[in-house]
Design an enzyme around this catalytic site. Structure first.
Site, PDB file in Angstrom:
ATOM      1  N   TYR A 151      -0.847  67.269  23.267  1.00 13.81           N
ATOM      2  CA  TYR A 151      -0.026  66.782  22.148  1.00 13.81           C
ATOM      3  C   TYR A 151      -0.763  66.802  20.824  1.00 13.81           C
ATOM      4  O   TYR A 151      -0.228  66.316  19.831  1.00 13.81           O
ATOM      5  CB  TYR A 151       0.384  65.319  22.382  1.00 13.81           C
TER       6      TYR A 151
ATOM      7  N   GLU B 294      13.041  49.554  26.249  1.00 12.89           N
ATOM      8  CA  GLU B 294      12.198  50.021  27.352  1.00 12.89           C
ATOM      9  C   GLU B 294      10.934  50.685  26.831  1.00 12.89           C
ATOM     10  O   GLU B 294      10.753  51.885  26.964  1.00 12.89           O
ATOM     11  CB  GLU B 294      12.995  50.961  28.266  1.00 12.89           C
ATOM     12  N   PRO B 295      10.035  49.887  26.283  1.00 16.71           N
ATOM     13  CA  PRO B 295       8.793  50.438  25.753  1.00 16.71           C
ATOM     14  C   PRO B 295       7.768  50.737  26.846  1.00 16.71           C
ATOM     15  O   PRO B 295       7.668  50.012  27.830  1.00 16.71           O
ATOM     16  CB  PRO B 295       8.272  49.318  24.839  1.00 16.71           C
ATOM     17  N   GLY B 296       7.052  51.821  26.664  1.00 19.22           N
ATOM     18  CA  GLY B 296       5.907  52.122  27.523  1.00 19.22           C
ATOM     19  C   GLY B 296       4.656  52.008  26.680  1.00 19.22           C
ATOM     20  O   GLY B 296       3.857  51.079  26.798  1.00 19.22           O
TER      21      GLY B 296
ATOM     22  N   GLY C 179      10.355  54.244  21.782  1.00 16.92           N
ATOM     23  CA  GLY C 179       9.892  55.108  20.715  1.00 16.92           C
ATOM     24  C   GLY C 179       9.053  54.347  19.711  1.00 16.92           C
ATOM     25  O   GLY C 179       8.724  54.853  18.644  1.00 16.92           O
TER      26      GLY C 179
ATOM     27  N   CYS D  61     -13.550  74.182  32.428  1.00 22.03           N
ATOM     28  CA  CYS D  61     -13.611  75.551  31.966  1.00 22.03           C
ATOM     29  C   CYS D  61     -12.321  75.924  31.250  1.00 22.03           C
ATOM     30  O   CYS D  61     -11.519  76.740  31.720  1.00 22.03           O
ATOM     31  CB  CYS D  61     -13.949  76.480  33.124  1.00 22.03           C
ATOM     32  N   GLU D  62     -12.097  75.246  30.166  1.00 26.49           N
ATOM     33  CA  GLU D  62     -11.011  75.452  29.209  1.00 26.49           C
ATOM     34  C   GLU D  62     -11.585  74.914  27.904  1.00 26.49           C
ATOM     35  O   GLU D  62     -12.592  74.214  27.913  1.00 26.49           O
ATOM     36  CB  GLU D  62      -9.775  74.593  29.542  1.00 26.49           C
TER      37      GLU D  62
ATOM     38  N   TYR E  43       0.009  57.084  29.235  1.00 26.83           N
ATOM     39  CA  TYR E  43       0.052  58.540  29.440  1.00 26.83           C
ATOM     40  C   TYR E  43      -1.334  59.151  29.477  1.00 26.83           C
ATOM     41  O   TYR E  43      -1.515  60.291  29.055  1.00 26.83           O
ATOM     42  CB  TYR E  43       0.917  59.214  28.354  1.00 26.83           C
TER      43      TYR E  43
ATOM     44  N   ARG F 280      -3.988  64.184  26.600  1.00 27.90           N
ATOM     45  CA  ARG F 280      -3.167  64.062  25.391  1.00 27.90           C
ATOM     46  C   ARG F 280      -3.743  64.787  24.167  1.00 27.90           C
ATOM     47  O   ARG F 280      -2.983  65.400  23.424  1.00 27.90           O
ATOM     48  CB  ARG F 280      -2.899  62.587  25.066  1.00 27.90           C
TER      49      ARG F 280
END
Ligand SMILES: *Cc1c(COP(=O)(O)O)cnc(C)c1O
Length: 418
Positions: free
Chosen positions: A312, A269-271, A228, A338-339, A366, A308
């Site tokens: 998000y 456990e960082p990503g 986090g 086409c969005e 991500y 993202r």
């Protein structure tokens, strides 16, 4: 990426525009030196912990070269699916250095992971009971939900009371009952409260909840505080103060193990923290479109490559690496899907012309991983910058990839319209 004499440089030596010449666009570029810096910074923030382990949360970026890079740094691996476990094993990880922390998967998938010898982390009473009845001799770790609200965004906040993740700290009696019934061994207690911890004191409170829960288990080997860590996406962004976090959690942890009477391992456990800032997405501008109210820069990329911002509301800084000293103008940077795939609204960017190359920052975590073939478009290439050299680590897709698993039924009968 550093600006010097009107040019951007990756890892001081590599010109991103040369990478565009060599590999085409859109392309993701990852710089291992930044990953190493972040890994080292975390280790040094927790140097007061005798048994520290960093498990790279590989869902952020699972290209096997990246996974192997972290293995060579001495990291462990955090995985959330059996496929990630298999990538980790292929990258050379010892099964014992792989933690399997899925959510909502079947007992069959847990069985596969157990048979591969990885560490099993369970976040569900029903599965705990099933796993215990089948494999009581295989140690497990328990993922708790400490009920501490954390996270920058409702979609990535996983420690709140209604979250689907973890076993509630109020259900520990049931956990203990199941453990006793099957004579299982709990080797670890785990939490992962969610992406984007803004406040060290909030994290420290959640850590204390984990420590209080851990006292209930007598035969532990490790405590896993998840991740986090928030990283800055733009100037002035709040980000986790790793050094202060290290000081605070180290003190709490060392106090705990003294009381507990055993030298436990402390796992993070960082990503995002390890790879976000190491990545860039390079994309070309197709057209500049002037509407009544806006100037749009439309790229040869879209939400199919970088989701993202749309998913998000994430902010990714966008720079024009083809024109570093042109006058700043205001653009909406958008994609070709086409969005309404908007990368950024009202961004101040050095004047953009068609064919300019824009670079997105914080594109390591991500980003490629959430890419898709929507609109039947190819996913980007991936390039690794390492020790002054660059390597293609994923080919750009072709039409064959789009059609690969489609089964064409040539003799499909026409509809009977009679
Ligand atoms: C996604 C995830 C992580 C990594 O989170 P970041 O915010 O990328 O650091 C760690 N642990 C678990 C269990 C996860 O699912």
């Amino acid at each position: 990426m550093r600006l010097e004499n009107g040019k951007y440089w990756i890892n001081d030596k590599i010109d991103p525009l040369d990478l565009v010449q060599t590999y085409g666009v859109p392309t993701y570029v990852y710089d291992t030196s930044i990953m190493k810096d972040h890994y080292d910074r975390l280790c040094s923030a927790f140097k007061g912990v005798r048994r520290l382990k960093i498990n790279y949360a590989c869902k952020a970026l699972t290209n096997i070269n990246i996974v192997r890079f972290f293995k060579n740094l001495g990291s462990g691996l955090d995985t959330v699916s059996i496929q990630e476990v298999l990538i980790g094993l292929k990258a050379g990880f010892d099964p014992h250095d792989i933690m399997y922390t899925p959510n909502g998967v079947s007992i069959e998938e847990f069985t596969k992971a157990k048979n591969l010898g990885v560490r099993i982390n369970i976040d569900n009473l029903e599965i705990l009971d099933q796993f215990g009845s089948l494999y009581s001799d295989h140690p497990v770790s328990i993922r708790i939900n400490p009920h501490i609200m954390a996270g920058g965004n409702a979609k990535i906040s996983v420690g709140h009371i209604d979250s689907k993740f973890g076993i509630s700290i109020h259900q520990m009696d049931e956990v203990l009952e199941i453990i006793q019934k099957h004579e299982m061994r709990v080797e670890g207690v785990h939490m992962h409260t969610g992406s984007d911890i803004l406040d060290v004191d909030v994290f420290s409170r959640a850590a204390q909840v984990l420590l209080n829960t851990a006292k209930k288990f007598k035969n532990l080997d490790f405590l896993d505080f998840g991740s986090g860590f928030k990283v800055p996406y733009k100037l002035g962004d709040v980000h986790t103060n790793i050094e202060y976090l290290g000081e605070k959690i180290t003190a709490q942890f060392n106090e705990f193990i003294k009381e507990y009477g055993k030298d436990l391992e402390l796992i993070f456990e960082p990503g995002k923290f390890l790879v976000s800032e190491a990545g860039y997405l390079l994309a070309r501008v197709n057209v500049i479109k002037q509407s009544m109210t806006k100037v749009f820069a439309q790229l040869d990329s879209g939400q199919n490559h970088l989701l993202r911002p749309m998913f998000y509301d994430a902010f990714h800084k966008i720079i024009n690496i083809s024109n570093t000293d042109g006058p700043k103008k205001i653009y909406d940077v958008v994609g070709y899907i086409c969005e309404t795939d908007t990368f950024g609204v009202n961004r101040e960017i050095n004047e953009i012309h068609p064919n300019d190359i824009l670079a997105f920052r914080n594109a390591g975590a991500y980003c490629f991983m959430m890419s898709s073939n929507y609109n039947s478009r190819f996913r980007p290439a991936e390039v690794l910058v390492h020790e002054g050299d660059h390597y293609l680590i994923r080919k750009r897709e072709t039409m064959d990839d789009i059609l690969r698993n489609q089964i064409e039924i040539k003799e499909l009968k026409p509809l009977n319209l009679a």
